[in-house]
Design a protein around this motif. Structure first.
Motif, short mmCIF file in Angstrom:
data_model
loop_
_atom_site.label_atom_id
_atom_site.label_comp_id
_atom_site.label_asym_id
_atom_site.label_seq_id
_atom_site.Cartn_x
_atom_site.Cartn_y
_atom_site.Cartn_z
N THR A 174 0.83 -1.21 0.00
CA THR A 174 0.00 0.00 0.00
C THR A 174 0.87 1.26 0.00
N VAL A 175 1.97 1.22 0.75
CA VAL A 175 2.87 2.38 0.84
C VAL A 175 3.55 2.63 -0.50
N VAL A 176 4.13 1.56 -1.11
CA VAL A 176 4.85 1.78 -2.38
C VAL A 176 3.87 2.10 -3.50
N ASN A 177 2.65 1.57 -3.42
CA ASN A 177 1.65 1.91 -4.44
C ASN A 177 1.32 3.39 -4.35
N ARG A 178 1.26 3.91 -3.08
CA ARG A 178 1.04 5.34 -2.91
C ARG A 178 2.20 6.12 -3.50
N GLY A 179 3.44 5.65 -3.28
CA GLY A 179 4.58 6.31 -3.87
C GLY A 179 4.61 6.21 -5.38
N ALA A 180 4.18 5.05 -5.94
CA ALA A 180 4.16 4.88 -7.40
C ALA A 180 3.13 5.79 -8.05
N GLN A 181 2.06 6.08 -7.34
CA GLN A 181 1.09 7.03 -7.88
C GLN A 181 1.68 8.44 -7.96
N VAL A 182 2.55 8.77 -6.97
CA VAL A 182 3.18 10.10 -7.01
C VAL A 182 4.31 10.11 -8.02
N PHE A 183 5.07 8.97 -8.13
CA PHE A 183 6.20 8.87 -9.07
C PHE A 183 5.96 7.66 -9.97
N PRO A 184 5.12 7.81 -10.98
CA PRO A 184 4.69 6.65 -11.79
C PRO A 184 5.80 6.02 -12.61
N TYR A 185 6.85 6.72 -12.89
CA TYR A 185 7.90 6.17 -13.74
C TYR A 185 9.17 5.81 -12.93
N ASN A 186 9.00 5.69 -11.65
CA ASN A 186 10.14 5.28 -10.82
C ASN A 186 10.23 3.76 -10.83
N VAL A 187 11.34 3.23 -11.34
CA VAL A 187 11.48 1.79 -11.53
C VAL A 187 11.51 1.06 -10.18
N ASP A 188 12.21 1.62 -9.18
CA ASP A 188 12.30 0.97 -7.89
C ASP A 188 10.93 0.81 -7.24
N LEU A 189 10.11 1.86 -7.29
CA LEU A 189 8.79 1.79 -6.67
C LEU A 189 7.89 0.80 -7.40
N ARG A 190 7.95 0.76 -8.75
CA ARG A 190 7.14 -0.19 -9.50
C ARG A 190 7.61 -1.62 -9.21
N ALA A 191 8.90 -1.81 -9.15
CA ALA A 191 9.43 -3.15 -8.85
C ALA A 191 9.04 -3.57 -7.43
N ASP A 192 9.15 -2.64 -6.48
CA ASP A 192 8.75 -2.96 -5.10
C ASP A 192 7.26 -3.31 -5.04
N ALA A 193 6.47 -2.59 -5.82
CA ALA A 193 5.02 -2.85 -5.83
C ALA A 193 4.75 -4.26 -6.35
#
Length: 568
Positions: A328-347
């Motif tokens: 839930t936390v990284v998905n919130r971060g991916a919504q703010v930074f949609p093209y961040n590879v680390d956050l998408r991978a963590d998600a």
């Protein structure tokens, strides 16, 4: 006789008799003074008296010195007068003729032998006449009178010298007495100073003791007084506190929320929330509930932060088995930074681990929209894990090939798929991938770890031990893919298996067996203890504890309990 009587009379001068009387009186025993101060005063008085007596004696001595000089001058004048009278009454010519005649008569007497006594008599008479020639009775009187005057003058001078010597002795005696008195006075003064110092020290110590006792007594009184006052106040406060606690008892159910309100009030950003959660999870015991509430506030309050803040916060939650909240936390971060590879991978990873494969698929589609040339190892590894978990093995193998082409020196491009094959029991594929990783990577501790596990399961214990040793040596990496706890646990397991192989099928052990087993037993127990101390994987911890208990029973059954080390 006249000279002796004169000398005795001079020796007993009244002044000298007075001095001798004083000296004899000083030699008599004297009562000891009552105190040094009185003795000093008496000595000072005697010193002044002696000094007063010395001065007149020194004056008389100077007078007698003048008289003695005169008495020596007078005899000298008389001797000169005698010589003058001698040459005045005896003509020089007659004296020379008489001397000549005396010499002639002496010569005749010498030439005369014993046979001519008559001639000797004549010669002697001639000699006597020669001696008496030219002298009359008046002349003898004139000579005798000066001689007698000279004799009496010499006697009188000798008496004066004796008198002067007596004065000198008296002065010297008085000076010695004065020195003795001064020395005695100094001794008494030193004694008085020492006694005075001792007396002062004793009085000071007595005064100090009295002051200390008085101060201690006063302090004890104040302490007792203040203690009673504080105890009374403490009882009052205690009673007030009990009253307050009684009033708050109906609200005791709110205690479980203690501290949470303060934590949730002051969280301005994701970074601050990350720091707070790290602190809560580092305490013993971990405050999981409070950490969950803070993470939930990050989501609900739509707090802002950097991509690293979201990533680090999710990592802390995931390491504490909170994968769903981490997603839930990284998905919130991916919504703010949609093209961040680390956050998408963590998600993708946290959605897969929490069983949310549908969400993982959505994140996979979002990650696939980013070109693979921008992917990092997280994207490849977590995407591959998703494919393997969803049983898309061919796609996972194809993605692994792309991973090896993009990062040929990253051991995760070999060990990640090898771990999957290991779970499937495909040992040859595990060995192949591990050997490729060892060949292409400067450091490959995970690959060596995979080999160690395969060799261990195949019974190739020496090779397994060698592989795990190398894996332990290569763990010095910024972000190692293999944990040090795994290396420790694997070593213990290998030594454990060697012990079992040595004892398998034996009814008794030999001295050679004991020599072989002693170091193995020591190393096995020590590495299992380290596993318990540093482990975070519960399965390893349970396994290490169970194996230590089994080995203790096994070794004791063979009478080898003395080989078990005593561990703290």
């Amino acid at each position: 006789m006249e000279e002796q009587s004169t000398t005795k009379g001079l020796e007993k001068d009244p002044v000298e008799l007075d001095l001798e009387t004083q000296e004899r009186s000083r030699e008599l025993p004297v009562e000891k003074p009552q105190s040094p101060s009185q003795s000093i005063i008496q000595l000072q008085s005697e010193v002044k008296d002696l000094a007063g007596r010395i001065k007149p004696i020194e004056g008389k001595s100077r007078g007698w010195t003048f008289e003695t000089v005169l008495l020596f001058l007078v005899p000298c004048l008389l001797v000169g007068q005698f010589v003058y009278f001698l040459f005045l009454f005896i003509p020089v010519e007659q004296l020379g003729q008489s001397i000549q005649e005396i010499k002639q008569e002496q010569q005749k007497l010498a030439e005369c032998d014993q046979d001519c006594p008559a001639n000797q008599k004549d010669i002697l008479d001639s000699f006597s006449q020669a001696l008496g020639h030219g002298f009359s009775g008046d002349d003898l009187i004139k000579i005798f009178v000066p001689v007698m005057i000279l004799v009496f003058t010499i006697m009188f001078s000798a008496s004066g010298l004796k008198r002067l010597e007596g004065f000198d002795q008296s002065i010297e005696s008085l000076r010695e007495s004065l020195q003795k008195l001064l020395l005695e006075e100094r001794k008494l003064a030193a004694q008085e100073r020492e006694e005075h110092k001792t007396d002062v020290d004793q009085k000071f110590k007595s005064f100090e003791t009295n002051v200390s006792q008085m101060a201690l007594k006063a302090l004890n009184g104040k302490v007792v007084e203040k203690s009673n006052e504080y105890l009374q106040r403490f009882e009052e406060v205690k009673k007030e506190a009990e009253d307050y606690l009684g009033k708050l008892k109906p609200f005791e159910w709110l205690r479980r929320f203690e501290g949470e309100v303060d934590l949730l009030l002051d969280i301005p950003s994701v970074g601050v929330a990350n720091d707070l959660i790290e602190k809560l999870l580092s305490e013993k015991p971990k405050k999981i509930d409070a950490a969950v509430k803070i993470a939930q506030k990050v989501i609900d309050a739509n707090l802002q932060g950097t991509p690293n803040d979201f990533h680090n916060l999710a990592s802390k939650l995931g390491r504490n088995d909170l994968e769903s909240l981490a997603y839930t936390v990284v998905n919130r971060g991916a919504q703010v930074f949609p093209y961040n590879v680390d956050l998408r991978a963590d998600a993708v990873q946290y959605a897969s681990l929490s069983g949310q494969l549908g969400e993982a698929g959505k994140q996979f589609e979002a990650l696939s929209a980013i070109k693979k040339e921008h992917w990092n190892w997280r994207a490849f590894v977590f995407f591959q894990d998703y494919l393997l978990q969803s049983r898309q093995v061919k796609e996972a193998i194809q993605l692994n090939d792309e991973y090896q082409q993009a990062f040929p020196t990253d051991e995760r491009a070999y060990s990640n798929l090898a771990t999957y094959y290991q779970g499937q029991g495909q040992w040859d594929k595990v060995i192949t991938l591990a050997e490729q990783g060892i060949k292409n990577c400067a450091r490959a501790p995970q690959c060596y770890g995979d080999l160690a596990q395969v060799y261990y399961k195949q019974g190739r214990l020496d090779e397994a031990l060698q592989a795990v040793e190398i894996a332990g040596q290569q763990l010095a990496m910024e972000q190692p893919s293999l944990s040090r706890n795994f290396v420790i646990w694997q070593k213990a397991a290998i030594f454990d298996e060697k012990i079992n192989q040595r004892l398998q099928g034996k009814l008794e052990v030999t001295a050679e067996d004991v020599q072989y087993l002693a170091p193995l037993v020591n190393q096995t127990f020590r590495f299992y203890s380290l596993t318990l101390a540093t482990g975070v994987v519960q399965d390893r911890i349970n396994s290490a504890r169970e194996r230590m208990q089994y080995l203790e029973v096994l070794l004791q059954s063979y009478g080898l309990g003395n080989l078990i080390p005593k561990l703290d």
